[in-house]
Design a protein around this motif. Structure first.
Motif: not given
Lengths: 196, 196
Positions: A39-51, B7, B10, B37-38, B41, B44
């Motif tokens: 969950a944390l890894g995914n949240a970090i990896a995707t934050i920039k595409e969501k926001i 995020l 978490l 980030n990728r 993420g 992790i």
């Protein structure tokens, strides 16, 4: 141990992380629940595409327009100008403000190579010229750069005499100790003293 | 703002993270390079599937057998017993130790519900009974639990008179944590280890 070292190296690049904290965190992550790591890894990896920045005020949002700009219950005659998107959150969560926001994207800092052109003054001016604001609160940081930026905004809006231009009060932080306050803070809190 | 809040929530679950640091980190991640980030993420999210305990000594490894156990240049007559996998790294990187390791997986703590049965004493005993060790260094933390564990190990190995049993010298502050010791302190405590 390459995977641990890679993870440690990446964590160490985060602000405020040293060798030891990166090591502790990575070993913590090996011990924790795998679903949390995913969950944390995914949240970090995707934050920039969501926001992305709100096209009106510049604060971060997942929607077309941010929750502040689209909130009909907020006072649309009040505009608060801040440096960074996270400042919006700080001010909104203080509970003392119910108007709109404008994020500059930083403060004027000639030595750091940030001139007025790097900041969102054109969209600020456009919003103000569309009318409706009775008060504009400058909430830049009480630093040299924030002060310079505040002066620049005052200059920018000098023809809008219909708008009251204000700035956040500077002074002693609540819970602070006079003995630990620096001279500049004390000077400001004296100059800005209010009738009690 | 749900993605940022998710995020932040978490990140806040990590050890040593408060509200403000989680907020700072998540806004930092929105500003940084997407490829970083990728990478972070992904590191992790996948750390637990890449890393597993070494079947011999219990420290973390990506391979069948860890780099310490499979390293032919290490002194196989020396065994260092530690509580946690990260302690192996601390001791190995002090540069003052070139033997093998054994990770207990914690320390005896009756109040915390950790008895000898929760720790890797059977595999420790098996390794020692297979012979070859001339010295066993107890490198548990200088805490009550670490001391109890050290006493337990002394009791466990009391019939192995051929083995010199030693313990890390003090120099480590009492109540401290091996993970926070600097290399020099670790080096001194290794060199000054005393018969236990």
């Amino acid at each position: 141990m390459e995977a641990i070292e890679e993870l440690q190296g990446l964590i160490k690049k985060l602000p405020g992380m040293g060798e030891k904290s990166a090591q502790r965190l990575s070993y913590h992550l090996i011990r924790t629940d795998e679903s949390y790591n995913r969950a944390l890894g995914n949240a970090i990896a995707t934050i920039k595409e969501k926001i992305h920045p709100c096209p009106i005020c510049g604060c971060y949002t997942e929607h077309d327009i941010c929750s502040y700009c689209s909130d009909g219950s907020r006072d649309r005659s009040l505009l608060c100008i801040v440096e960074e998107p996270q400042d919006v959150l700080s001010i909104a969560s203080s509970g003392a403000y119910n108007g709109l926001f404008h994020v500059l994207g930083g403060a004027i800092n000639p030595l750091g190579g940030i001139g007025p052109d790097s900041l969102s003054f054109p969209s600020l001016l456009k919003r103000i010229e569309e009318g409706g604001f009775k008060e504009v609160i400058i909430a830049t940081n009480p630093t040299e750069e924030g002060d310079t930026t505040a002066l620049y905004i005052r200059h920018l809006l000098k023809d809008h005499e219909e708008i009251a231009l204000t700035r956040l009060a500077s002074g002693l932080p609540i819970g602070g100790d006079l003995g630990y306050a620096d001279k500049l803070t004390l000077m400001r809190s004296l100059r800005g003293r209010i009738r009690f």
